[in-house]
Design a protein around this motif. Structure first.
Motif, PDB file in Angstrom:
ATOM      1  N   LYS A 169       0.828  -1.203   0.000  1.00 39.43           N
ATOM      2  CA  LYS A 169       0.000   0.000   0.000  1.00 39.43           C
ATOM      3  C   LYS A 169       0.869   1.262   0.000  1.00 39.43           C
ATOM      4  O   LYS A 169       0.621   2.215  -0.731  1.00 39.43           O
ATOM      5  N   VAL A 170       1.907   1.246   0.844  1.00 38.33           N
ATOM      6  CA  VAL A 170       2.813   2.392   0.949  1.00 38.33           C
ATOM      7  C   VAL A 170       3.517   2.647  -0.393  1.00 38.33           C
ATOM      8  O   VAL A 170       3.613   3.786  -0.854  1.00 38.33           O
ATOM      9  N   LEU A 171       3.981   1.572  -1.033  1.00 36.26           N
ATOM     10  CA  LEU A 171       4.678   1.724  -2.323  1.00 36.26           C
ATOM     11  C   LEU A 171       3.718   2.257  -3.387  1.00 36.26           C
ATOM     12  O   LEU A 171       4.051   3.154  -4.160  1.00 36.26           O
ATOM     13  N   GLN A 172       2.529   1.695  -3.401  1.00 34.56           N
ATOM     14  CA  GLN A 172       1.525   2.124  -4.375  1.00 34.56           C
ATOM     15  C   GLN A 172       1.259   3.626  -4.228  1.00 34.56           C
ATOM     16  O   GLN A 172       1.254   4.381  -5.210  1.00 34.56           O
ATOM     17  N   ALA A 173       1.075   4.045  -2.962  1.00 31.32           N
ATOM     18  CA  ALA A 173       0.779   5.455  -2.707  1.00 31.32           C
ATOM     19  C   ALA A 173       1.939   6.333  -3.155  1.00 31.32           C
ATOM     20  O   ALA A 173       1.737   7.401  -3.746  1.00 31.32           O
ATOM     21  N   GLU A 174       3.159   5.869  -2.885  1.00 36.78           N
ATOM     22  CA  GLU A 174       4.338   6.642  -3.247  1.00 36.78           C
ATOM     23  C   GLU A 174       4.446   6.797  -4.778  1.00 36.78           C
ATOM     24  O   GLU A 174       4.702   7.874  -5.292  1.00 36.78           O
ATOM     25  N   PHE A 175       4.208   5.700  -5.487  1.00 35.79           N
ATOM     26  CA  PHE A 175       4.305   5.762  -6.957  1.00 35.79           C
ATOM     27  C   PHE A 175       3.164   6.609  -7.545  1.00 35.79           C
ATOM     28  O   PHE A 175       3.364   7.328  -8.507  1.00 35.79           O
ATOM     29  N   ASP A 176       1.994   6.497  -6.932  1.00 37.52           N
ATOM     30  CA  ASP A 176       0.883   7.340  -7.380  1.00 37.52           C
ATOM     31  C   ASP A 176       1.269   8.807  -7.261  1.00 37.52           C
ATOM     32  O   ASP A 176       1.045   9.606  -8.170  1.00 37.52           O
TER      33      ASP A 176
END
Ligand code: ASP
Ligand code: MG
Length: 465
Positions: free
Chosen positions: A375-382
């Protein structure tokens, strides 16, 4: 009189029986003990899981966590304390604290997010509870003991989740708050892992931080030694649950021990070494389940004729997340970004490897962190508007590291290990190797871990069948 700081980890205080065993050890020592204690095992994980659940509005989850913690701690109070006054007082303390925890969870749920500062406040409850229960168990045995919250004795900066101690201020407080107790024959039982800023806001040193607390207390009080009690006979050549023939490394230098810790030997937190090294205080790693065993001694200058052995360090309960891009745009900056955001979210990354030819980053994570990390990675890439990345998850992996003792084997541990894994047919998923020829880590399928460790132990001439 000799002053020794004793640190007991989560498994050493995991239930009433173990807390009683710890109290027994402490009432039999022939020196003045100061105790630093962790939360009962698993409690910190649960506290954090509760905060994350609260932030996501999963109310039943955090309520159940709170209820489970209440049952577990009150169970220990009931089993350990016979005097009704102590039972009432400590039981009341447990209820009050957990009531407070639920209040915190509720405010996190209202906000819909949890800050690092909030996470530290939540994480601090485990040690608050265990320290009071252990102190009461000591009093039950007619020892004089007092629980002390490190928020009163250890002053830190405000880097929540990874606080740094302010040593001068801490020393002053330790001398004022803890030393007089020791002089009066009282055993101080201090919460590990936590501290507070100068204005009194609760902080933590990061996961596994109780060892660090003990080292700060040892340095601050000029202790003669520091003993870290866990559930193994010091630092061994392999996990004794896997290799019953594993041998204890009798004596190590500070830097050798730090090396082992870095590779995941969970008997020692790397940062621990700093305050005791600076003060030259000897460290002993001992087993609270086997208090007769001398364990491992860690000192500045070990005896020249001590036995030197390599160690195999294995960790399971891990998962491998491969992050990459569909084209060839994955680069070092993206790796840095991924690692940075995981670190900021307090996700521990025990091992990672970077493959440029395949345009990906392999992250080895603890199973329980997987969903959160994604979730954290997804948010960061978003946020960075990177949309051509891919995630691949491989569950149930383990890491096996071999940490050599310089001068032990001239052939080189690394080639030796590769040959052995080839012979056994272990599937190697990722490799991380130190620039020195002494250390190497492999990520392998979890179901091959035990066989691999046993094979390597025997193959390196350390024993076993
Ligand atoms: N209870 C904390 C943790 O689980 C600190 C410690 O055990 O050292 O990370
Ligand atoms: Mg722990």
């Amino acid at each position: 009189m000799t002053l020794i700081i004793h640190k007991f980890g989560g498994t050493s205080v995991k239930d009433a029986e173990r807390i009683a065993a710890v109290a027994e050890i402490l009432t039999q020592v022939e020196h003045r003990p100061v105790v630093v204690v962790s939360a009962m095992s698993g409690v910190t994980n649960q506290l954090i899981a509760g905060a994350r659940a609260a932030a996501e509005g999963r109310d039943t989850v955090y309520r159940e966590i709170k209820a489970g913690l209440l049952t577990r701690h009150l169970g220990a109070v009931d089993a350990l304390l016979t005097q009704s006054r102590e039972r009432l007082e400590v039981g009341g303390f447990v209820e009050d604290r957990l009531h407070e925890l639920e209040r915190l969870y509720r405010s996190i749920a209202v906000l819909g997010e949890v800050t690092v500062r909030g996470l530290d406040a939540v994480s601090s409850f485990g040690e608050q509870l265990s320290s009071h229960i252990l102190a009461a168990a000591l009093r039950e045995r007619d020892a004089r003991a007092e629980a002390i919250s490190a928020t009163e004795a250890i002053v830190t900066d405000d880097t929540f989740g990874a606080a740094r101690p302010l040593m001068a201020a801490t020393r002053t407080r330790l001398l004022a708050r803890v030393k007089p107790l020791v002089e009066r024959g009282v055993i101080p039982v201090i919460t590990g892992y936590i501290g507070a800023t100068e204005t009194g806001v609760t902080t933590t040193f990061g996961r596994g931080g109780s060892d660090f607390t003990a080292a700060i207390v040892a340095a601050g009080l000029d202790a003669d030694e520091m003993w870290i009690w866990s559930d193994v006979d010091g630092i061994l050549t392999a996990d004794p649950n896997i290799v019953p023939q594993a041998r204890t490394l009798p004596e190590l230098s500070y830097s050798e021990a730090a090396d082992l810790a870095y590779y995941g030997a969970d008997v020692l937190h790397p940062k621990t070494v700093v305050p005791v090294v600076a003060a030259g205080i000897p460290l002993r790693l001992r087993n609270s389940f086997n208090p007769q065993h001398p364990g491992t001694l860690v000192v500045q200058a070990p005896h020249a004729d001590r036995e030197r052995l390599p160690a195999i360090i294995s960790t399971n309960g891990l998962t491998l997340v491969a992050v990459g891009s569909r084209d060839d745009t994955w680069n070092l900056a993206l790796t840095a970004r991924a690692l940075q955001c995981l670190s900021a979210a307090s996700v521990d990354v025990p091992m990672f490897s970077q493959s440029f030819s395949e345009h990906m980053l392999n992250l080895v994570l603890h199973e329980q962190d997987q969903a959160h990390a994604l979730k954290v990675l997804q948010a960061e890439f978003d946020r960075a508007r990177i949309d051509n990345f891919t995630f691949g998850v491989k569950e149930k992996v383990a890491t096996v590291s071999i940490v050599g003792a310089p001068g032990w084997n001239t052939k080189g541990i690394v080639s030796h290990a590769f040959a052995a894994l080839g012979e056994l047919g272990t599937r190697v998923i990722a490799v991380a190797q130190a620039a020195t020829e002494h250390n190497v880590s492999f990520c392998i399928p979890e179901d091959q871990m035990a066989d691999t460790v046993r094979f390597l132990h025997r193959d390196l001439g350390l024993g076993g069948e």
